[in-house]
Design a protein around this motif. Sequence first.
Motif, mmCIF file in Angstrom:
data_model
loop_
_atom_site.group_PDB
_atom_site.id
_atom_site.type_symbol
_atom_site.label_atom_id
_atom_site.label_comp_id
_atom_site.label_asym_id
_atom_site.label_seq_id
_atom_site.Cartn_x
_atom_site.Cartn_y
_atom_site.Cartn_z
ATOM 1 N N LEU A 55 -157.587 -5.206 -5.710
ATOM 2 C CA LEU A 55 -158.402 -6.223 -5.122
ATOM 3 C C LEU A 55 -157.994 -7.236 -4.168
ATOM 4 O O LEU A 55 -158.035 -7.443 -3.195
ATOM 5 C CB LEU A 55 -159.786 -6.744 -5.835
ATOM 6 C CG LEU A 55 -160.990 -6.012 -5.982
ATOM 7 C CD1 LEU A 55 -162.036 -6.477 -6.965
ATOM 8 C CD2 LEU A 55 -161.844 -5.719 -4.576
ATOM 9 N N SER A 182 -161.499 -0.486 -4.675
ATOM 10 C CA SER A 182 -161.220 -1.744 -4.659
ATOM 11 C C SER A 182 -160.903 -2.143 -2.871
ATOM 12 O O SER A 182 -161.109 -3.203 -2.595
ATOM 13 C CB SER A 182 -160.242 -2.066 -5.419
ATOM 14 O OG SER A 182 -160.484 -1.784 -6.810
ATOM 15 N N LEU A 189 -166.266 -7.188 1.625
ATOM 16 C CA LEU A 189 -166.538 -8.548 1.318
ATOM 17 C C LEU A 189 -165.638 -9.134 2.393
ATOM 18 O O LEU A 189 -166.432 -10.292 3.006
ATOM 19 C CB LEU A 189 -165.589 -8.768 0.111
ATOM 20 C CG LEU A 189 -166.309 -8.410 -1.280
ATOM 21 C CD1 LEU A 189 -165.395 -8.779 -2.271
ATOM 22 C CD2 LEU A 189 -167.485 -8.743 -1.551
ATOM 23 N N PRO A 200 -162.172 -11.399 -2.165
ATOM 24 C CA PRO A 200 -161.662 -10.348 -3.169
ATOM 25 C C PRO A 200 -160.845 -10.864 -4.471
ATOM 26 O O PRO A 200 -160.802 -10.237 -5.392
ATOM 27 C CB PRO A 200 -160.417 -9.506 -2.209
ATOM 28 C CG PRO A 200 -160.926 -9.955 -0.767
ATOM 29 C CD PRO A 200 -161.461 -11.446 -0.856
ATOM 30 N N ASP A 202 -161.864 -13.687 -5.998
ATOM 31 C CA ASP A 202 -163.323 -14.232 -6.612
ATOM 32 C C ASP A 202 -163.684 -12.672 -7.399
ATOM 33 O O ASP A 202 -163.962 -12.730 -8.675
ATOM 34 C CB ASP A 202 -164.126 -14.698 -6.059
ATOM 35 C CG ASP A 202 -163.796 -16.121 -5.439
ATOM 36 O OD1 ASP A 202 -162.746 -16.666 -6.138
ATOM 37 O OD2 ASP A 202 -164.064 -16.547 -4.416
ATOM 38 N N ALA A 203 -163.814 -11.777 -6.907
ATOM 39 C CA ALA A 203 -164.314 -10.492 -7.181
ATOM 40 C C ALA A 203 -163.318 -9.820 -8.384
ATOM 41 O O ALA A 203 -163.764 -9.329 -9.573
ATOM 42 C CB ALA A 203 -164.345 -9.446 -6.226
ATOM 43 N N CYS A 206 -163.692 -11.405 -11.699
ATOM 44 C CA CYS A 206 -165.173 -10.890 -12.502
ATOM 45 C C CYS A 206 -164.694 -9.799 -13.285
ATOM 46 O O CYS A 206 -165.022 -9.484 -14.362
ATOM 47 C CB CYS A 206 -166.347 -10.716 -11.391
ATOM 48 S SG CYS A 206 -166.880 -12.326 -10.706
#
Length: 444
Positions: A55, A182, A189, A200, A202-203, A206
């Motif tokens: 990502l 991704s 995003l 990306p 921040d994702a 997660c």
Amino acid sequence: MEFFYYTVFGGLAALVAVMELSKNNKDRINTSSTFNSFKNNYLVVYSLMMAGDWLQGPYVYYLYTTYGYEKGDIGHLFIAGFGSSMLFGTIVGSLADKQGRKRACVTYCITYILSCITKHSSQYKVLMLGRILGGIATSLLFSSFESWLVAEHNKRGFEQQWLSLAFSKAIFFGNGLVAIVSGLFGNVLVDTLALGPVAPFDAASCFLAIGMAIILSSWTENYGDPSENKDLLTQFKGAAMAIASGSMYTFVFLWTPALSPNDEEIPHGFIFATFMLSSMLGSSLASKLLARSALRVESYMQLVFAVSAGALLLPILTTFLVVPTKVKGGSISLAGCVQLLGFCVFESCVGIFWPSIMKMRSQYIPEEARSTIMNFFRIPLNIFVCIVLYNVNAFPITVMFGMCSIFLLVACILQRRLMKIAEKPKTEDWQRKDRDPEVEPLNI
């Protein structure tokens, strides 16, 4: 030019589908249900870890440009990442072998999440810290997970050939399918939802947190096994020659400026997904090659390195064969289209490289110091990449691609040398067998 992107992506997708559907019994390895459960658990974790990495990939360079940094400054940030991987790699590898590979994998998650958090700041020092943390995380990613898998596989008594299946599936999903999703997800995003180039990262945090939870709840700990009495020097020598290509890491930095030399508008996430689809094609081919026990990895990898070297010569050839445009902005140029196709060939070779090199490492690197030695191999690789990036403004981009191509040719030569080294003990064993019929040849 959108039609060109879709055509390339669709053509690669069709090739991958044909490759997977055409597999017969010779291309498949029969395994047990216990191994399948073990393999699937690892694939889920590895895919989440790679999602956290992929990502970020297409947007690192782009994010730095949005903060107003020039190519030279960005090159120094990249150097910080590769440099920290070089400096701390053997340290974290040694700690992984001694303190546990599971702990090292958890440390990877925490370190990379912290690196992602730093991307919210536009301050150069904070971004530099993020690159240093990212370099440490990269060392853990490309050593601890593979070391844990090999040790756990052997500890549970699974057949050695099944390890090749786990490697090829990990690359097919983690470095292929997950990377594609991704790239497309990152594109949604940033471009569709307009959440900005930090979204990306921040994702990624997660996904890394989810993977860490699975590791903590389902993995057992394993360590380097000092009880194995192997010839460390011989094994290290063979493996060090196998790990001879740093071009793919330099390619991460070079592909964006190569495809958009005049600030052409290119869909970074979609192109990245196309590259990963190419990698998927390569890993699918690798699974067929690895399933054939009579075919030696050391043999076909010579051709893979040679083709890779040729693919990275395209940016140089296009400067002579295609008239360059001076128009700023706009869509991708004709030269960019040709280079994109060449880069797809290169990524297909990368898809073959990863499971194949994992297979060779499982054969040549001793278990007692697997993570340490794997990170030690990365020292010359990172030195090469750092030198290239430090001089990014001093040389034209064609010169850097030429260096990568030469490096791959050297890897081809070293791969041939490795094959000779691997064949020598077997020849000597059969010569002993001829002299003394009661002496059985060693299994290597």
